[in-house]
Scaffold this active site. Structure first.
Site, PDB file in Angstrom:
ATOM      1  N   GLU A   8      -3.869  52.784 -82.337  1.00  0.00           N
ATOM      2  CA  GLU A   8      -3.170  53.967 -82.859  1.00  0.00           C
ATOM      3  C   GLU A   8      -3.985  55.250 -82.765  1.00  0.00           C
ATOM      4  O   GLU A   8      -3.435  56.322 -82.520  1.00  0.00           O
ATOM      5  CB  GLU A   8      -2.782  53.777 -84.339  1.00  0.00           C
ATOM      6  CG  GLU A   8      -1.762  52.697 -84.593  1.00  0.00           C
ATOM      7  CD  GLU A   8      -2.419  51.399 -85.031  1.00  0.00           C
ATOM      8  OE1 GLU A   8      -1.785  50.661 -85.775  1.00  0.00           O
ATOM      9  OE2 GLU A   8      -3.575  51.135 -84.640  1.00  0.00           O
ATOM     10  N   ASP A  81      -2.434  48.013 -85.835  1.00  0.00           N
ATOM     11  CA  ASP A  81      -2.826  47.472 -87.140  1.00  0.00           C
ATOM     12  C   ASP A  81      -2.095  46.175 -87.490  1.00  0.00           C
ATOM     13  O   ASP A  81      -0.940  45.965 -87.072  1.00  0.00           O
ATOM     14  CB  ASP A  81      -2.577  48.506 -88.241  1.00  0.00           C
ATOM     15  CG  ASP A  81      -3.597  49.629 -88.213  1.00  0.00           C
ATOM     16  OD1 ASP A  81      -4.605  49.492 -87.502  1.00  0.00           O
ATOM     17  OD2 ASP A  81      -3.378  50.647 -88.894  1.00  0.00           O
ATOM     18  N   ASP A  83      -0.194  44.843 -89.739  1.00  0.00           N
ATOM     19  CA  ASP A  83       0.840  44.825 -90.767  1.00  0.00           C
ATOM     20  C   ASP A  83       2.179  45.113 -90.102  1.00  0.00           C
ATOM     21  O   ASP A  83       2.272  45.217 -88.876  1.00  0.00           O
ATOM     22  CB  ASP A  83       0.521  45.817 -91.891  1.00  0.00           C
ATOM     23  CG  ASP A  83       0.364  47.247 -91.391  1.00  0.00           C
ATOM     24  OD1 ASP A  83       0.731  47.528 -90.223  1.00  0.00           O
ATOM     25  OD2 ASP A  83      -0.123  48.102 -92.151  1.00  0.00           O
ATOM     26  N   GLU A  85       4.109  47.746 -90.075  1.00  0.00           N
ATOM     27  CA  GLU A  85       4.190  49.018 -89.358  1.00  0.00           C
ATOM     28  C   GLU A  85       3.453  48.934 -88.028  1.00  0.00           C
ATOM     29  O   GLU A  85       3.937  49.423 -87.004  1.00  0.00           O
ATOM     30  CB  GLU A  85       3.614  50.132 -90.223  1.00  0.00           C
ATOM     31  CG  GLU A  85       3.873  51.512 -89.658  1.00  0.00           C
ATOM     32  CD  GLU A  85       3.498  52.623 -90.633  1.00  0.00           C
ATOM     33  OE1 GLU A  85       3.850  53.787 -90.354  1.00  0.00           O
ATOM     34  OE2 GLU A  85       2.861  52.323 -91.660  1.00  0.00           O
ATOM     35  N   TYR A 314      -9.634  45.724 -93.006  1.00  0.00           N
ATOM     36  CA  TYR A 314      -8.370  46.477 -93.081  1.00  0.00           C
ATOM     37  C   TYR A 314      -8.007  46.744 -94.539  1.00  0.00           C
ATOM     38  O   TYR A 314      -8.087  45.858 -95.392  1.00  0.00           O
ATOM     39  CB  TYR A 314      -7.255  45.697 -92.389  1.00  0.00           C
ATOM     40  CG  TYR A 314      -6.020  46.525 -92.139  1.00  0.00           C
ATOM     41  CD1 TYR A 314      -6.103  47.740 -91.471  1.00  0.00           C
ATOM     42  CD2 TYR A 314      -4.769  46.095 -92.584  1.00  0.00           C
ATOM     43  CE1 TYR A 314      -4.975  48.510 -91.237  1.00  0.00           C
ATOM     44  CE2 TYR A 314      -3.632  46.855 -92.344  1.00  0.00           C
ATOM     45  CZ  TYR A 314      -3.744  48.062 -91.676  1.00  0.00           C
ATOM     46  OH  TYR A 314      -2.622  48.828 -91.452  1.00  0.00           O
ATOM     47  N   ARG A 316      -5.130  47.781 -96.012  1.00  0.00           N
ATOM     48  CA  ARG A 316      -3.775  47.582 -96.537  1.00  0.00           C
ATOM     49  C   ARG A 316      -3.556  46.075 -96.702  1.00  0.00           C
ATOM     50  O   ARG A 316      -3.233  45.380 -95.744  1.00  0.00           O
ATOM     51  CB  ARG A 316      -2.721  48.184 -95.607  1.00  0.00           C
ATOM     52  CG  ARG A 316      -2.793  49.697 -95.506  1.00  0.00           C
ATOM     53  CD  ARG A 316      -1.638  50.265 -94.710  1.00  0.00           C
ATOM     54  NE  ARG A 316      -1.650  51.723 -94.706  1.00  0.00           N
ATOM     55  CZ  ARG A 316      -2.142  52.473 -93.735  1.00  0.00           C
ATOM     56  NH1 ARG A 316      -2.672  51.886 -92.666  1.00  0.00           N
ATOM     57  NH2 ARG A 316      -2.121  53.790 -93.808  1.00  0.00           N
ATOM     58  N   HIS A 361      -4.970  39.136 -94.200  1.00  0.00           N
ATOM     59  CA  HIS A 361      -5.336  37.905 -94.890  1.00  0.00           C
ATOM     60  C   HIS A 361      -6.688  37.973 -95.586  1.00  0.00           C
ATOM     61  O   HIS A 361      -7.187  36.972 -96.047  1.00  0.00           O
ATOM     62  CB  HIS A 361      -5.319  36.739 -93.902  1.00  0.00           C
ATOM     63  CG  HIS A 361      -3.978  36.531 -93.281  1.00  0.00           C
ATOM     64  ND1 HIS A 361      -2.870  36.176 -94.008  1.00  0.00           N
ATOM     65  CD2 HIS A 361      -3.563  36.661 -91.996  1.00  0.00           C
ATOM     66  CE1 HIS A 361      -1.823  36.071 -93.193  1.00  0.00           C
ATOM     67  NE2 HIS A 361      -2.220  36.367 -91.979  1.00  0.00           N
TER      68      HIS A 361
END
Length: 626
Positions: A8, A81, A83, A85, A314, A316, A361
């Site tokens: 990203e 990423d 997740d 999104e 990460y 989130r 995780h």
């Protein structure tokens, strides 16, 4: 031919580039390359709620560059990423870059930290884009678009032009509005506490028995009581004493001062205090608010940079678990730095209190436990070093030994009766016998002390625990009353929300998800539905008017149960247990019917104006704030 790796951001691309050789061309999509249009609904409600995605206007040059690289790439690796999104971004990149003949080039990899080992591991477990995760993200986007774009025009018509509504933001706003009104309705109740000083130690009066004259106007028993109020977000407990009048407190105090006292009991016990689990997104934002004064948006922005630079995993996530290799690394660091006694015999394991809704995780932790906050500050700046230090301390402490605390409770009783009642001489055999037989005593006082015996995890993650060592007291020891006084109090109203308490409530009630908390608060603040006063949220007149309209006409949507239930539905879509289009239909059909009813029947809501104690210089009418 090179392998094209797509992420990203340029920062993430640069960090990954440290670990991949010349055979890899790493490029950034700069976030989403496709999105719903801003100027229209962008959802085909008549055809299974199909989202009408279009290329983001300022991304055309980026897409052209990606297409050019994709033509000659041996493999196209989607490394966005880990997740929902990120999965949706990967799906859109694949859609845009798929040309005849290159359909088999795409590989999806995920990693939760940007380190050489993690990236190499990710390459050995490449997979296809997860359509269930993409569907869950699409469903959230469509659901939020339907609510926002359908409700906002009603707000323009019934409240004021330029306003907007959001599925999750409106419930967060309602929490703040309801709390403000609960504070306004709260009646403060006065009460008093009695403090007595024995051996230079302050003791609190905790109990009165029934052997007192009636003219003192006190009830026998423990003087502390609790009451509970039903608030919009749950129960609020209020603690006070039964001493509610100054005259009553002064009479009681006068009686306290003429008594004699002895130690009834000394209770000592050893207690263990265990470290907290490593941070999740929610707990990181809460602690960053409390300890650093960071708003949620600032915390997430700083954490994003720390992740992309390879300093933390990460950010989130709902998980409180660290990988086996991270646990081993943290324990090795602790032993080498502090010694064997600072790690428990077995590694600690933690269980999440909330269901794991995000796909990451691991908990938030440093990628290398030997890297200190000073190094991060020198590299990125003070804010980054401070947040990293918070993460490092919490993750490292989570694998350390318990702190051991010795707590002491001393109870003091009055040992003589009220004047006019038969008494015994202090220290006499009769006095000792009365204590041993537990005969009636009028007053009971308590003091608590504690001493840190072994610091354990508190060595690196202190939590406002200071020694409060009491002098040595012995049971049946006579003690002199040096002074006594009453202290006036009022029951406090429910507190206004701040960043930490609002995020905690959103998480507990299942409103939104960790990655959305910061944007939820930022959105209602930007719309000027709320304002900050001494770090607390207060609704503006506009925010109250918006909430009143939505609660009056859409109480089922602007409410905690509905919002939490929709998050559960989205989780089922993410796990492949449910299809998103039927879910959307079940929501939209009654919603559309309600929209038509409100448009025709609902009354306009008036925004309250704030008047100033100042007259207009021209017409002499009171000035108002608009």
């Amino acid at each position: 031919m090179k392998n094209l790796v797509i992420v990203e951001s340029p920062t993430k691309a640069r960090t990954i580039g440290r670990f991949l050789g010349p055979d890899y061309d790493i490029q950034a999509s700069m976030g989403h390359i496709m999105d719903l249009p801003k100027s229209k609904l962008g959802v085909d409600v008549d055809h299974n709620f199909e989202p009408l995605y279009e290329v983001v206007g300022d991304k055309k040059k980026i897409i052209a560059a990606l297409k050019a690289s994709a033509k000659t790439a041996e493999n196209i690796i989607l490394a966005t990423d880990p997740d929902r999104e990120g999965e949706a971004i990967a799906a859109h990149v694949k859609e845009v870059l798929t040309l005849k003949g290159n359909e088999g080039k795409f590989k999806r990899i995920v990693f939760h930290e940007i380190t050489k080992e993690a990236i190499e591991e990710a390459f050995t477990h490449s997979r296809a884009v997860d359509t269930n995760l993409v569907d869950a993200q699409t469903a959230r986007r469509v659901l939020d678009r339907l609510v926002g774009y359908k409700l906002s025009p009603l707000l323009w018509e019934k409240v004021r032009r330029g306003l907007s509504a959001g599925r999750v933001q409106s419930v967060a706003l309602r929490l703040i509005v309801e709390r403000e009104r609960e504070i306004g309705k709260f009646t403060k109740e006065p009460y008093y506490t009695i403090t007595a000083v024995f051996e230079k130690v302050p003791f609190e009066l905790i109990e009165i028995d029934g052997n007192l004259p009636r003219q003192l106007g006190v009830k026998a028993g423990k003087i502390e009581s609790q009451s509970s109020l039903k608030l919009y977000d749950g129960d609020y407990s209020v603690t006070k004493t039964t001493l509610v009048g100054l005259e009553q407190a002064e009479k009681l105090l006068a009686d306290v001062k003429i008594r004699s006292y002895a130690v009834a009991d000394v209770i000592q016990k050893e207690a263990k205090r265990s470290p907290a689990a490593p941070y999740t997104t929610s707990t990181l934002q809460q602690d960053a608010s409390r300890k650093l004064g960071f708003a949620g948006k600032r915390t997430m922005s700083v954490a994003q940079k720390l992740y992309e630079e390879g300093f933390i995993t990460y950010h989130r996530t709902d998980s409180v678990t660290m990988s086996v290799s991270a646990v081993v690394a943290s324990r090795d660091y602790i032993v080498k730095t502090f010694g064997e006694k600072y790690v428990p015999e077995k590694p600690r394991a933690y269980m999440a209190k909330q269901k794991l809704a995000q796909e990451a995780h691991e908990a938030i932790r440093p990628t290398k436990f030997g890297v200190m906050g000073d190094a991060v500050t020198a590299d990125l700046g003070r804010d980054f070093g401070r947040l990293y230090e918070l993460i490092w301390r919490r993750a490292t402490a989570s694998q350390m030994s318990d702190a051991i605390i010795e707590s002491t409770t001393v109870l003091v009783h009055s040992i003589d009766s009220h004047p006019g009642v038969a008494t015994t001489t202090i220290g006499s055999p009769d006095s000792i016998a009365s204590l041993q037989n537990d005969s009636p005593r009028n007053y009971r006082f308590k003091a608590n002390g504690s001493v840190l015996v072994f610091e354990g995890f508190l060595k690196i993650n202190p939590q406002a625990l200071g020694d409060n060592k009491l002098p040595v007291f012995k049971a049946q020891q006579d003690v002199d009353l040096l002074e006594a006084h009453e202290v006036s109090h009022e029951t406090p109203p429910p507190p206004r929300y701040n960043d930490a308490s609002l995020i905690k409530t959103l998480e507990e009630k299942g409103i939104g998800r960790p990655s959305t908390y910061a944007s939820i608060i930022s959105t209602i603040e930007t719309r000027r539905y709320i304002e900050r006063v001494e770090s607390r949220f207060i609704p503006t007149p506009v925010g109250m008017a918006v909430t009143d309209f939505l609660v009056t006409n859409f109480a089922d949507i602007d409410d905690i149960p509905f919002t939490a239930n929709m998050e559960d539905e989205l989780d089922l879509v993410a796990s492949g247990e449910k299809k998103w289009a039927p879910m959307m239909k079940a929501f939209y059909e009654p919603f559309e019917k309600k929209l038509k009813e409100v448009k025709g029947d609902a009354k306009r809501v008036k925004i309250a104006t704030e008047m100033l104690d100042e007259a207009c210089p021209e017409c002499k009418s009171p000035l108002v704030i608009r």
